[in-house]
Design a protein around this motif. Structure first.
Motif, PDB file in Angstrom:
ATOM      1  N   ILE A   1       0.839  -1.170   0.028  1.00 54.62           N
ATOM      2  CA  ILE A   1       0.019  -0.147   0.231  1.00 54.62           C
ATOM      3  C   ILE A   1       0.947   1.204   0.054  1.00 54.62           C
ATOM      4  N   ARG A   2       1.960   1.243   0.987  1.00 58.13           N
ATOM      5  CA  ARG A   2       2.601   2.422   1.188  1.00 58.13           C
ATOM      6  C   ARG A   2       3.563   2.841   0.026  1.00 58.13           C
ATOM      7  N   GLN A   3       4.318   1.655  -0.804  1.00 54.99           N
ATOM      8  CA  GLN A   3       5.236   2.104  -1.724  1.00 54.99           C
ATOM      9  C   GLN A   3       4.314   2.675  -3.055  1.00 54.99           C
ATOM     10  N   PRO A   4       3.398   1.970  -3.337  1.00 55.52           N
ATOM     11  CA  PRO A   4       2.548   2.684  -4.741  1.00 55.52           C
ATOM     12  C   PRO A   4       1.852   3.970  -4.232  1.00 55.52           C
ATOM     13  N   ALA A   5       1.373   4.290  -3.006  1.00 57.12           N
ATOM     14  CA  ALA A   5       1.336   5.428  -2.647  1.00 57.12           C
ATOM     15  C   ALA A   5       2.262   6.607  -2.769  1.00 57.12           C
ATOM     16  N   SER A   6       3.455   6.186  -2.575  1.00 54.19           N
ATOM     17  CA  SER A   6       4.403   7.233  -2.551  1.00 54.19           C
ATOM     18  C   SER A   6       4.755   7.457  -4.111  1.00 54.19           C
ATOM     19  N   TYR A   7       4.804   6.255  -4.702  1.00 55.98           N
ATOM     20  CA  TYR A   7       5.257   6.492  -6.380  1.00 55.98           C
ATOM     21  C   TYR A   7       4.161   7.200  -6.967  1.00 55.98           C
ATOM     22  N   CYS A   8       2.931   7.110  -6.445  1.00 57.58           N
ATOM     23  CA  CYS A   8       1.822   7.987  -7.281  1.00 57.58           C
ATOM     24  C   CYS A   8       1.477   9.085  -6.570  1.00 57.58           C
ATOM     25  N   GLY A   9       2.056   9.774  -5.779  1.00 58.66           N
ATOM     26  CA  GLY A   9       1.724  10.810  -4.783  1.00 58.66           C
ATOM     27  C   GLY A   9       0.317  10.844  -4.149  1.00 58.66           C
ATOM     28  N   VAL A  10       0.029   9.734  -3.571  1.00 58.48           N
ATOM     29  CA  VAL A  10      -1.266   9.905  -2.633  1.00 58.48           C
ATOM     30  C   VAL A  10      -1.058   9.245  -1.467  1.00 58.48           C
ATOM     31  N   THR A  11      -2.035   9.083  -0.609  1.00 59.75           N
ATOM     32  CA  THR A  11      -1.890   8.751   0.890  1.00 59.75           C
ATOM     33  C   THR A  11      -2.190   7.246   0.932  1.00 59.75           C
ATOM     34  N   GLY A  12      -1.532   6.306   1.668  1.00 64.82           N
ATOM     35  CA  GLY A  12      -1.712   5.188   1.837  1.00 64.82           C
ATOM     36  C   GLY A  12      -1.419   4.474   3.282  1.00 64.82           C
ATOM     37  N   PHE A  13      -2.313   3.819   3.836  1.00 64.37           N
ATOM     38  CA  PHE A  13      -1.947   3.561   5.165  1.00 64.37           C
ATOM     39  C   PHE A  13      -2.162   2.065   5.402  1.00 64.37           C
ATOM     40  N   LYS A  14      -1.164   1.411   6.051  1.00 67.55           N
ATOM     41  CA  LYS A  14      -1.022   0.006   6.482  1.00 67.55           C
ATOM     42  C   LYS A  14      -1.479  -0.020   7.995  1.00 67.55           C
TER      43      LYS A  14
ATOM     44  N   GLN B   1      -1.865  17.896  -5.170  1.00 68.74           N
ATOM     45  CA  GLN B   1      -1.590  18.091  -6.663  1.00 68.74           C
ATOM     46  C   GLN B   1      -1.746  16.645  -7.221  1.00 68.74           C
ATOM     47  N   PHE B   2      -2.540  16.723  -8.603  1.00 70.07           N
ATOM     48  CA  PHE B   2      -2.629  15.582  -9.143  1.00 70.07           C
ATOM     49  C   PHE B   2      -2.064  15.643 -10.552  1.00 70.07           C
ATOM     50  N   ALA B   3      -1.997  14.142 -11.109  1.00 63.66           N
ATOM     51  CA  ALA B   3      -1.341  14.083 -12.436  1.00 63.66           C
ATOM     52  C   ALA B   3      -2.171  14.532 -13.593  1.00 63.66           C
TER      53      ALA B   3
END
Lengths: 488, 95
Positions: free
Chosen positions: A177-190, A483-485
């Motif tokens: 969850i965390r790594q793709p959230a980081s790569y895509c600029g969104v928030t991910g919580f585990k 900010q969004f892509a």
């Protein structure tokens, strides 16, 4: 009203206030999902979503549904069972599988009035860090379609970043969850292991897997936790902890919060200087808001990857033995086998992709007679050491802050050509799963080529609210998450 | 630890996976790389450390023995690649 101007909570409020209906919200997300350019979706379930949205809207108008997420469209990672909607885990072997039951998280989301619009792409059986091992083709990064979105919850992160959904559910076994959230600029919580039921989650590594939200903000994530967290009789590993109060815990006050920055993370070979700089700047932002930031040591960092891959592969080899061509999914054609065992062989060889086979082989190896003590038991001893060291750190600190991944998103194809490098890129995320801790990835900047960078905040077990509140505090002070892509 | 092609074939057999000679050779290469990295754990002295399976102290979870509705057999069977009205069908195993 354009719901893509809103967070999930704002969308829920607009529906409650009658400014928008659940059906209109679902229509907008369905249209965006059908036009998605990142291959974030495996299945878009238009008919079911619209029927459900209409029923939810009626329940909102009659006052039966009053929660903050009632009417909000959701997209769901395709390893979470959805009754009546195809669930593939991005594998050929489950290509025709339609669950007859909901995962517990789906029952809870539906009871809260959420509307499922579709199922999201991922690495096959969540095995991968790029979403390229999907049988249904790779998902692409919305910020640059030549790059990966991360994984394994690549669809969950890409769909939120590309405005193909507002909010999604993913799963995190070693950072998924965390790594793709980081790569895509969104928030991910585990969440802390055991906080959210795994019933109906197609298992990869059961002692590490945990379902969690991917969204625009930490507060949207907290709202989802209020719905999905809590003990479940169908999952014996769920903890008997208070289920709700996540959203209410977001005061934004972090005065006196003790944050440790592990020096070993910043000495890691291959750490991108821009990632180092932006995550350190995030620590300064939190310090300026009253947190006490100090350098700490995480002396076990170089052992987390080998320990993780031994434990994860071992559990995968066991969990995936259920895919045998008998009860569900794909079976090889009759001319390809003779007899029962050969049917298993043919079905599994054709039905699984290369990365999945590799992890099954590795797991079978580390569990096999003669190697069990040297690898599997050794990894469980190292796990005990890692947990002990985390306990020592959390005796003096509330949170650990570090990068989510050593770099921004790599180019498509690069990781498949060098799988070892892909495994090593999980170095900052896997220890959280080994020790069962809560962790969040929040956007903290962009590199020179405009790719998002995330910062990770890790808490001690059951301090999920502390982690979410620190993420929320950071987002009150910054606008990277706004900010969004522009997908092109 | 040396990973040989023979070991890969043996593990593939245990895993109920068929491997072509090319696949076996490629897996031998990739598994060697990963397993030699796993050997890094030997650097860490864990003498006297008990293996840890569960992070939290979990105890056996018991429930009341009550009858509850289950899933309909015909629904479950719909997902099976081959079935009768009542059972899964597998290749003949007993002559």
């Amino acid at each position: 009203m354009d719901i893509f101007q809103m967070t999930a909570l704002e969308c829920g409020a607009a529906i409650r206030d009658g400014k928008l209906t659940a059906v209109e919200a679902a229509e907008q997300v369905l249209a965006a999902a059908e036009a998605d350019k990142t291959n974030a979706y495996i299945t878009v379930c238009r008919e079911q979503a619209l029927a459900r949205a209409a029923a939810v809207q009626a329940d909102i108008e009659s006052g039966r549904l009053t929660g903050p997420l009632a009417g909000v469209p959701f997209a769901i990672k395709d390893n979470i069972c959805t009754k009546g909607v195809k669930t593939t885990a991005a594998s050929h072997i489950l290509g025709d599988f339609t669950p007859v039951y909901n995962a517990t998280v789906m029952d809870r989301l539906e009871a809260a009035g959420a509307v499922t619009v579709g199922k999201l792409n991922m690495d096959e059986f969540a095995m991968g860090s790029t979403s390229e091992t999907s049988y249904y083709g790779p998902t692409k990064n919305p910020w640059d379609l030549t790059k990966v979105p991360g994984g394994s919850s690549g669809g969950a992160a890409a769909s939120v970043a590309a405005k193909s959904t507002l909010i999604s559910l993913g799963s995190d076994t070693g950072g998924s969850i965390r790594q793709p959230a980081s790569y895509c600029g969104v928030t991910g919580f585990k969440p802390t292991y055991g906080t959210v039921s795994r019933f109906g989650l197609i298992a990869y590594a059961s002692s590490l897997d945990q379902i969690g939200p991917v969204a625009r903000t930490a507060s949207d994530c907290a709202a989802v936790m209020d719905v999905i967290a809590g003990k479940d009789p169908m999952d014996g590993t769920t903890l008997d902890t208070p289920a709700a109060g996540y959203l209410d815990a977001l005061t934004g006050d972090i005065k006196g919060l003790r944050i440790g920055i592990p020096k070993e993370c910043y000495a890691t070979a291959g750490l991108d200087p821009e990632v180092a700089a932006k995550t350190r700047a995030a620590a300064e932002t939190l310090a300026a808001a009253g947190a006490v930031v100090e350098e700490i040591s995480m002396p076990f960092l170089e052992y987390v990857i080998p320990a993780y891959y031994i434990i994860a592969a071992a559990e995968a080899s066991s969990n995936l033995s259920r895919f045998d061509g008998v009860k569900y999914g794909f079976r090889a054609s009759k001319e390809d086998y003779s007899g029962l065992v050969d049917m298993y062989n043919a079905t599994r060889s054709e039905g699984f992709g290369t990365e999945v086979k590799k992890r099954i082989l590795l797991g079978t190896f580390v569990l096999s007679s003669g190697y069990y003590d040297a690898y599997y038991r050794k990894a469980l001893r190292v796990k005990a050491v890692i947990k002990q060291k985390f306990d020592e750190i959390f005796a003096g600190y509330d949170l650990i802050l570090c990068p989510v991944a050593p770099t921004t998103a790599p180019a498509l194809g690069k990781s498949l050509a060098d799988p070892m490098a892909m495994y090593l890129s999980d170095i900052f995320t896997v220890s959280v799963n080994i020790a069962g801790l809560p962790g969040i990835s929040v956007p903290c900047g962009f590199d020179k080529s405009g790719m998002p960078i995330g910062v990770q905040l890790i808490g001690k077990a059951l301090a999920d609210k502390t982690v979410l509140n620190a993420g929320h505090a950071f987002q009150m002070l910054t606008d990277y998450h706004k900010q969004f892509a522009e997908v092109k | 630890m040396q990973i040989t092609e023979e070991l890969v074939s043996y593990v593939a057999q245990l895993s109920r996976l068929r491997m072509s000679p090319e696949e076996t050779a490629e897996m031998q290469k990739q598994m060697s790389e990963i397993v030699s990295y796993m050997d890094k754990l030997n650097e860490l002295d864990t003498d006297g450390v008990e293996p840890l399976s569960h992070i939290f102290n979990i105890t056996n979870v018991l429930r009341d023995d009550t009858v509850a509705p289950s899933y309909a057999r015909e629904d479950i069977l719909k997902n099976a690649p081959e079935h009768t009205e009542e059972t899964f069908v597998v290749p003949k195993t007993v002559e």
